[in-house]
Design a protein around this motif. Sequence first.
Motif, mmCIF file in Angstrom:
data_model
loop_
_atom_site.group_PDB
_atom_site.id
_atom_site.type_symbol
_atom_site.label_atom_id
_atom_site.label_comp_id
_atom_site.label_asym_id
_atom_site.label_seq_id
_atom_site.Cartn_x
_atom_site.Cartn_y
_atom_site.Cartn_z
ATOM 1 N N TYR A 67 4.359 7.001 2.304
ATOM 2 C CA TYR A 67 4.877 5.629 3.265
ATOM 3 C C TYR A 67 4.422 4.376 2.305
ATOM 4 O O TYR A 67 3.237 4.489 2.028
ATOM 5 C CB TYR A 67 4.580 5.986 4.667
ATOM 6 C CG TYR A 67 2.885 6.267 4.948
ATOM 7 C CD1 TYR A 67 2.808 7.536 5.059
ATOM 8 C CD2 TYR A 67 2.048 5.415 5.546
ATOM 9 C CE1 TYR A 67 1.302 7.887 5.508
ATOM 10 C CE2 TYR A 67 0.620 5.645 5.502
ATOM 11 C CZ TYR A 67 0.480 7.009 5.766
ATOM 12 O OH TYR A 67 -0.853 7.307 5.988
ATOM 13 N N HIS A 117 -6.645 3.973 -7.747
ATOM 14 C CA HIS A 117 -6.125 4.728 -6.654
ATOM 15 C C HIS A 117 -7.480 5.177 -5.632
ATOM 16 O O HIS A 117 -8.459 5.099 -6.385
ATOM 17 C CB HIS A 117 -5.239 6.032 -6.915
ATOM 18 C CG HIS A 117 -6.196 7.078 -7.569
ATOM 19 N ND1 HIS A 117 -6.319 7.060 -9.003
ATOM 20 C CD2 HIS A 117 -6.957 8.135 -7.068
ATOM 21 C CE1 HIS A 117 -7.405 8.121 -9.187
ATOM 22 N NE2 HIS A 117 -7.423 8.892 -8.289
ATOM 23 N N THR A 118 -7.147 5.755 -4.712
ATOM 24 C CA THR A 118 -8.189 6.241 -3.780
ATOM 25 C C THR A 118 -7.666 7.656 -3.312
ATOM 26 O O THR A 118 -6.534 7.852 -2.926
ATOM 27 C CB THR A 118 -8.558 5.475 -2.477
ATOM 28 O OG1 THR A 118 -8.971 4.094 -3.130
ATOM 29 C CG2 THR A 118 -9.433 5.863 -1.546
ATOM 30 N N GLN A 127 3.491 0.238 3.231
ATOM 31 C CA GLN A 127 3.000 -0.732 3.934
ATOM 32 C C GLN A 127 2.670 -1.942 3.306
ATOM 33 O O GLN A 127 2.134 -1.938 2.211
ATOM 34 C CB GLN A 127 1.741 -0.259 4.885
ATOM 35 C CG GLN A 127 1.701 0.986 5.671
ATOM 36 C CD GLN A 127 0.456 1.263 6.037
ATOM 37 O OE1 GLN A 127 -0.170 1.797 5.445
ATOM 38 N NE2 GLN A 127 0.179 0.964 7.268
ATOM 39 N N LYS A 156 -4.797 12.840 0.374
ATOM 40 C CA LYS A 156 -4.342 11.460 0.538
ATOM 41 C C LYS A 156 -4.684 10.788 -0.569
ATOM 42 O O LYS A 156 -5.789 10.457 -1.051
ATOM 43 C CB LYS A 156 -4.581 10.945 1.693
ATOM 44 C CG LYS A 156 -4.201 9.687 2.070
ATOM 45 C CD LYS A 156 -4.285 8.961 3.362
ATOM 46 C CE LYS A 156 -5.640 8.465 3.817
ATOM 47 N NZ LYS A 156 -5.980 7.953 5.057
ATOM 48 N N GLU A 166 -3.816 6.809 -2.254
ATOM 49 C CA GLU A 166 -3.679 5.533 -1.741
ATOM 50 C C GLU A 166 -3.688 4.887 -3.068
ATOM 51 O O GLU A 166 -4.647 4.732 -3.602
ATOM 52 C CB GLU A 166 -4.350 5.044 -0.901
ATOM 53 C CG GLU A 166 -4.163 5.891 0.688
ATOM 54 C CD GLU A 166 -4.933 5.091 1.768
ATOM 55 O OE1 GLU A 166 -4.326 4.884 3.088
ATOM 56 O OE2 GLU A 166 -5.944 4.601 1.542
ATOM 57 N N THR A 167 -2.758 3.886 -3.022
ATOM 58 C CA THR A 167 -2.920 2.805 -4.101
ATOM 59 C C THR A 167 -2.180 1.388 -3.701
ATOM 60 O O THR A 167 -1.272 1.399 -2.770
ATOM 61 C CB THR A 167 -2.131 3.351 -5.405
ATOM 62 O OG1 THR A 167 -2.551 2.451 -6.788
ATOM 63 C CG2 THR A 167 -0.646 3.131 -5.426
ATOM 64 N N VAL A 168 -2.730 0.331 -4.007
ATOM 65 C CA VAL A 168 -2.080 -0.888 -3.656
ATOM 66 C C VAL A 168 -1.461 -1.559 -5.045
ATOM 67 O O VAL A 168 -2.308 -1.527 -6.097
ATOM 68 C CB VAL A 168 -3.390 -1.760 -3.342
ATOM 69 C CG1 VAL A 168 -2.870 -3.310 -3.002
ATOM 70 C CG2 VAL A 168 -3.859 -1.405 -2.094
ATOM 71 N N LEU A 184 1.010 -1.172 -0.060
ATOM 72 C CA LEU A 184 0.098 0.021 -0.065
ATOM 73 C C LEU A 184 0.891 1.437 -0.036
ATOM 74 O O LEU A 184 1.793 1.419 0.945
ATOM 75 C CB LEU A 184 -0.744 0.091 1.243
ATOM 76 C CG LEU A 184 -1.725 1.242 1.574
ATOM 77 C CD1 LEU A 184 -2.726 1.681 0.130
ATOM 78 C CD2 LEU A 184 -2.333 1.248 2.808
ATOM 79 N N VAL A 185 0.655 2.100 -1.098
ATOM 80 C CA VAL A 185 1.487 3.270 -1.032
ATOM 81 C C VAL A 185 0.630 4.281 -0.733
ATOM 82 O O VAL A 185 -0.525 4.572 -1.385
ATOM 83 C CB VAL A 185 1.844 3.349 -2.686
ATOM 84 C CG1 VAL A 185 2.750 4.989 -2.528
ATOM 85 C CG2 VAL A 185 2.859 2.390 -2.759
ATOM 86 N N THR A 186 0.979 5.140 0.290
ATOM 87 C CA THR A 186 0.113 6.495 0.753
ATOM 88 C C THR A 186 0.955 7.624 0.664
ATOM 89 O O THR A 186 1.976 7.815 1.001
ATOM 90 C CB THR A 186 -0.530 6.353 2.157
ATOM 91 O OG1 THR A 186 -1.151 5.011 2.362
ATOM 92 C CG2 THR A 186 -1.222 7.289 2.648
#
Length: 106
Positions: free
Chosen positions: A87, A33-34, A89, A57, A59-61, A8-10
Motif C-alpha cells: 500500500y 528502508h525500514t 500513502q 513489513k 517501508e520506504t519513503v 510511503l511504500v509499505t
Amino acid sequence: MQTVSYRLVTIISERTLRDKLIDAVHRLGATGHTLADVKGEGSRRHGLGMPGVSAVKIETVVTSEVADRIASYVAERYFEHHSVIVYLQDVEVLRGSKYAPHNDEA
C-alpha cells in the motif's frame, strides 16, 4: 518547519521474500528502508497469521515515480503466488533530501 511531499511504500510479505524485496526496493530507486517482523491475517486466512510463519513489513519513503515502480514490480512478480500486500500513502517528511538525493528541495 519545512516538509517535502513523498510517498510511503509499505510491503507486508512472507519472510521468505524479505531479501529479494529489499534488493528490489533499492534497485528500483529507494535510498533506504525500514524492516520489521509482523503478524497478522489476510484475505486468504493463512500465511501471515499461522503459528511459526512469520512475515515482514518493509517501508520506504520515495518519490511518486519510484513508489509506482516498486508497487508494479511487487505486484507483477509476487501477487499471484505469495502472501504479499503493498500500500502507498502520501507523506510529508522533514529532511527530504535523505529520500531523493537529486531533488531540488531545501
